[in-house]
Scaffold this motif. Sequence first.
Motif, PDB file in Angstrom:
ATOM      1  N   TYR A  20       0.819  -1.223   0.000  1.00  0.00           N
ATOM      2  CA  TYR A  20       0.000   0.000   0.000  1.00  0.00           C
ATOM      3  C   TYR A  20       0.850   1.270   0.000  1.00  0.00           C
ATOM      4  O   TYR A  20       0.665   2.168  -0.819  1.00  0.00           O
ATOM      5  CB  TYR A  20      -0.939  -0.003   1.222  1.00  0.00           C
ATOM      6  CG  TYR A  20      -1.730   1.276   1.371  1.00  0.00           C
ATOM      7  CD1 TYR A  20      -2.923   1.452   0.691  1.00  0.00           C
ATOM      8  CD2 TYR A  20      -1.256   2.326   2.157  1.00  0.00           C
ATOM      9  CE1 TYR A  20      -3.649   2.631   0.796  1.00  0.00           C
ATOM     10  CE2 TYR A  20      -1.968   3.506   2.267  1.00  0.00           C
ATOM     11  CZ  TYR A  20      -3.163   3.648   1.588  1.00  0.00           C
ATOM     12  OH  TYR A  20      -3.866   4.825   1.692  1.00  0.00           O
ATOM     13  N   GLY A  54      -8.212   4.937  11.199  1.00  0.00           N
ATOM     14  CA  GLY A  54      -7.789   4.328   9.934  1.00  0.00           C
ATOM     15  C   GLY A  54      -6.390   4.780   9.519  1.00  0.00           C
ATOM     16  O   GLY A  54      -6.179   5.199   8.385  1.00  0.00           O
ATOM     17  N   HIS A  59       0.643   7.398   6.296  1.00  0.00           N
ATOM     18  CA  HIS A  59       0.872   8.612   5.498  1.00  0.00           C
ATOM     19  C   HIS A  59       0.524   9.864   6.310  1.00  0.00           C
ATOM     20  O   HIS A  59       1.310  10.810   6.380  1.00  0.00           O
ATOM     21  CB  HIS A  59       0.002   8.600   4.232  1.00  0.00           C
ATOM     22  CG  HIS A  59       0.531   7.736   3.145  1.00  0.00           C
ATOM     23  ND1 HIS A  59      -0.235   6.808   2.490  1.00  0.00           N
ATOM     24  CD2 HIS A  59       1.756   7.652   2.591  1.00  0.00           C
ATOM     25  CE1 HIS A  59       0.498   6.198   1.578  1.00  0.00           C
ATOM     26  NE2 HIS A  59       1.708   6.684   1.613  1.00  0.00           N
ATOM     27  N   ASP A  77      -6.892   1.316  13.582  1.00  0.00           N
ATOM     28  CA  ASP A  77      -7.147   0.763  12.251  1.00  0.00           C
ATOM     29  C   ASP A  77      -7.803  -0.599  12.425  1.00  0.00           C
ATOM     30  O   ASP A  77      -7.570  -1.305  13.406  1.00  0.00           O
ATOM     31  CB  ASP A  77      -5.865   0.613  11.421  1.00  0.00           C
ATOM     32  CG  ASP A  77      -6.175   0.569   9.926  1.00  0.00           C
ATOM     33  OD1 ASP A  77      -6.005   1.600   9.247  1.00  0.00           O
ATOM     34  OD2 ASP A  77      -6.641  -0.485   9.430  1.00  0.00           O
ATOM     35  N   ILE A  78      -8.602  -0.944  11.440  1.00  0.00           N
ATOM     36  CA  ILE A  78      -9.267  -2.259  11.462  1.00  0.00           C
ATOM     37  C   ILE A  78      -8.276  -3.363  11.079  1.00  0.00           C
ATOM     38  O   ILE A  78      -8.484  -4.521  11.421  1.00  0.00           O
ATOM     39  CB  ILE A  78     -10.510  -2.227  10.540  1.00  0.00           C
ATOM     40  CG1 ILE A  78     -11.483  -3.339  10.880  1.00  0.00           C
ATOM     41  CG2 ILE A  78     -10.105  -2.267   9.078  1.00  0.00           C
ATOM     42  CD1 ILE A  78     -12.846  -3.187  10.193  1.00  0.00           C
ATOM     43  N   ASP A  97     -12.703  -2.035  14.298  1.00  0.00           N
ATOM     44  CA  ASP A  97     -13.607  -1.144  13.574  1.00  0.00           C
ATOM     45  C   ASP A  97     -13.813   0.124  14.409  1.00  0.00           C
ATOM     46  O   ASP A  97     -14.251   0.041  15.557  1.00  0.00           O
ATOM     47  CB  ASP A  97     -14.938  -1.889  13.361  1.00  0.00           C
ATOM     48  CG  ASP A  97     -15.902  -1.108  12.471  1.00  0.00           C
ATOM     49  OD1 ASP A  97     -15.868   0.138  12.480  1.00  0.00           O
ATOM     50  OD2 ASP A  97     -16.701  -1.760  11.784  1.00  0.00           O
ATOM     51  N   VAL A  98     -13.495   1.262  13.838  1.00  0.00           N
ATOM     52  CA  VAL A  98     -13.525   2.514  14.605  1.00  0.00           C
ATOM     53  C   VAL A  98     -14.908   2.796  15.193  1.00  0.00           C
ATOM     54  O   VAL A  98     -15.031   3.485  16.200  1.00  0.00           O
ATOM     55  CB  VAL A  98     -13.028   3.694  13.731  1.00  0.00           C
ATOM     56  CG1 VAL A  98     -14.027   4.036  12.625  1.00  0.00           C
ATOM     57  CG2 VAL A  98     -12.718   4.912  14.580  1.00  0.00           C
ATOM     58  N   ALA A 113      -7.463  10.225   7.227  1.00  0.00           N
ATOM     59  CA  ALA A 113      -7.291  10.435   5.785  1.00  0.00           C
ATOM     60  C   ALA A 113      -7.704   9.176   5.032  1.00  0.00           C
ATOM     61  O   ALA A 113      -7.275   8.064   5.367  1.00  0.00           O
ATOM     62  CB  ALA A 113      -5.832  10.774   5.460  1.00  0.00           C
ATOM     63  N   SER A 114      -8.534   9.354   4.026  1.00  0.00           N
ATOM     64  CA  SER A 114      -8.887   8.282   3.083  1.00  0.00           C
ATOM     65  C   SER A 114      -9.519   7.070   3.757  1.00  0.00           C
ATOM     66  O   SER A 114      -9.308   5.935   3.338  1.00  0.00           O
ATOM     67  CB  SER A 114      -7.641   7.836   2.287  1.00  0.00           C
ATOM     68  OG  SER A 114      -7.023   8.939   1.679  1.00  0.00           O
ATOM     69  N   MET A 115     -10.301   7.292   4.802  1.00  0.00           N
ATOM     70  CA  MET A 115     -10.959   6.168   5.486  1.00  0.00           C
ATOM     71  C   MET A 115     -12.475   6.289   5.540  1.00  0.00           C
ATOM     72  O   MET A 115     -13.166   5.278   5.388  1.00  0.00           O
ATOM     73  CB  MET A 115     -10.389   6.052   6.907  1.00  0.00           C
ATOM     74  CG  MET A 115     -10.795   4.823   7.671  1.00  0.00           C
ATOM     75  SD  MET A 115     -12.326   5.005   8.574  1.00  0.00           S
ATOM     76  CE  MET A 115     -11.849   5.896   9.978  1.00  0.00           C
TER      77      MET A 115
HETATM   78  C1  LIG Z   1      -7.079   3.929   2.003  1.00  0.00           C
HETATM   79  S1  LIG Z   1      -6.408   3.454   3.545  1.00  0.00           S
HETATM   80  C2  LIG Z   1      -5.816   4.987   4.215  1.00  0.00           C
HETATM   81  C3  LIG Z   1      -4.692   4.758   5.216  1.00  0.00           C
HETATM   82  C4  LIG Z   1      -4.019   6.035   5.719  1.00  0.00           C
HETATM   83  N1  LIG Z   1      -4.924   6.830   6.526  1.00  0.00           N
HETATM   84  C5  LIG Z   1      -3.509   6.847   4.534  1.00  0.00           C
HETATM   85  O1  LIG Z   1      -3.889   8.013   4.436  1.00  0.00           O
HETATM   86  O2  LIG Z   1      -2.745   6.323   3.748  1.00  0.00           O
HETATM   87  C6  LIG Z   1      -7.873   3.178   4.526  1.00  0.00           C
HETATM   88  C7  LIG Z   1      -7.543   2.603   5.900  1.00  0.00           C
HETATM   89  O3  LIG Z   1      -8.735   2.597   6.690  1.00  0.00           O
HETATM   90  C8  LIG Z   1      -8.802   1.374   7.385  1.00  0.00           C
HETATM   91  N2  LIG Z   1     -10.217   1.107   7.689  1.00  0.00           N
HETATM   92  C9  LIG Z   1     -11.219   0.801   6.812  1.00  0.00           C
HETATM   93  N3  LIG Z   1     -12.371   0.627   7.474  1.00  0.00           N
HETATM   94  C10 LIG Z   1     -12.098   0.855   8.793  1.00  0.00           C
HETATM   95  C11 LIG Z   1     -12.897   0.816   9.978  1.00  0.00           C
HETATM   96  N4  LIG Z   1     -14.199   0.519   9.943  1.00  0.00           N
HETATM   97  N5  LIG Z   1     -12.292   1.085  11.168  1.00  0.00           N
HETATM   98  C12 LIG Z   1     -10.958   1.379  11.227  1.00  0.00           C
HETATM   99  N6  LIG Z   1     -10.166   1.414  10.140  1.00  0.00           N
HETATM  100  C13 LIG Z   1     -10.725   1.159   8.931  1.00  0.00           C
HETATM  101  C14 LIG Z   1      -8.165   0.346   6.433  1.00  0.00           C
HETATM  102  O4  LIG Z   1      -7.719  -0.814   7.085  1.00  0.00           O
HETATM  103  C15 LIG Z   1      -7.019   1.178   5.845  1.00  0.00           C
HETATM  104  O5  LIG Z   1      -5.826   1.050   6.590  1.00  0.00           O
END
Ligand SMILES: C[S@@+](CC[C@H](N)C(=O)[O-])C[C@H]1O[C@@H](n2cnc3c(N)ncnc32)[C@H](O)[C@@H]1O
Length: 251
Positions: A20, A54, A59, A77-78, A97-98, A113-115
């Motif tokens: 990733y 997340g 990043h 993070d999940i 799960d948050v 970011a991006s979550m």
């Molecule tokens: C696209 S990545 C972004 C990671 C990081 N924040 C970044 O900016 O690169 C999305 C992240 O959210 C986490 N995620 C997705 N659903 C989640 C949830 N329900 N609870 C916690 N984390 C979650 C995923 O495991 C992943 O690491």
Amino acid sequence: MTAQPADKVQRSFSRSFDTYHDTASQQAWVADKLVSELRRVGAPGQFRTAFEMGCGTGHLTRTLRQNFDLPDLVLNDIAPQAQATADAEAAVFIAGDVRMVQWPGQIDLIASASMIQWMDDPTGLLQQAVDALAPGGWLAISGFGPQQYKELTSIGSTAQAPGLCGADALVAAIEGSMRVLTAGERIRPSYFETPRDVLKYLRRTGVNGRAQGAWTKSTLARFEKDYVRSFATDDGVSLTYHPVWIIAQKQ
Ligand SMILES: C[S@@+](CC[C@H](N)C(=O)[O-])C[C@H]1O[C@@H](n2cnc3c(N)ncnc32)[C@H](O)[C@@H]1O
């Protein structure tokens, strides 16, 4: 028993955890953007208790650490592999799960970011964040808007994240209870040599967690043909990113 969407998302990000970080340049851009916007609108130099949802491979975590004093940083993070991010950044890690885990109390900064696009109800999570912030606390969140991967949607992919929302929807979700300092969005296309390169890229970033069913020779051939017919450009085939963000302060 069929896997719940959150399980599928977790498995997909866990599988791609090692690939990733270096692949996800669009997500790296938005994490940097969120921090530069925080600075631009006058965020303080220190947040005593900060909670990042997340965090993934970090990043946003790294950029936050470089720009702010964060004595009590808690990451979530999940995907359990994100423990490594917490270890690298001397932070506490809460796996899960948050929406289900116990958050820290009296939080001064909630960042992500991006979550949130992985939430069925991003507004519900934003409300939970508003409630968890201490008075005067800051919220800095990015996700993706409705144009995200519009190429895939238009040729019938079911892999789209469920919680895509524009900057106006982020603002509407919190403006009654917080002072919105800035909100924005961008359309940022990426280009790939072939549709198959698009698929490889999505797999390496783990964002195909909701894809259903396996490819057959004929569905793959049809996908490639449709993609090229509709989205070929002089730079290759396009894949659209639509980052959105909001920064607000609790009154
Ligand atoms: C696209 S990545 C972004 C990671 C990081 N924040 C970044 O900016 O690169 C999305 C992240 O959210 C986490 N995620 C997705 N659903 C989640 C949830 N329900 N609870 C916690 N984390 C979650 C995923 O495991 C992943 O690491």
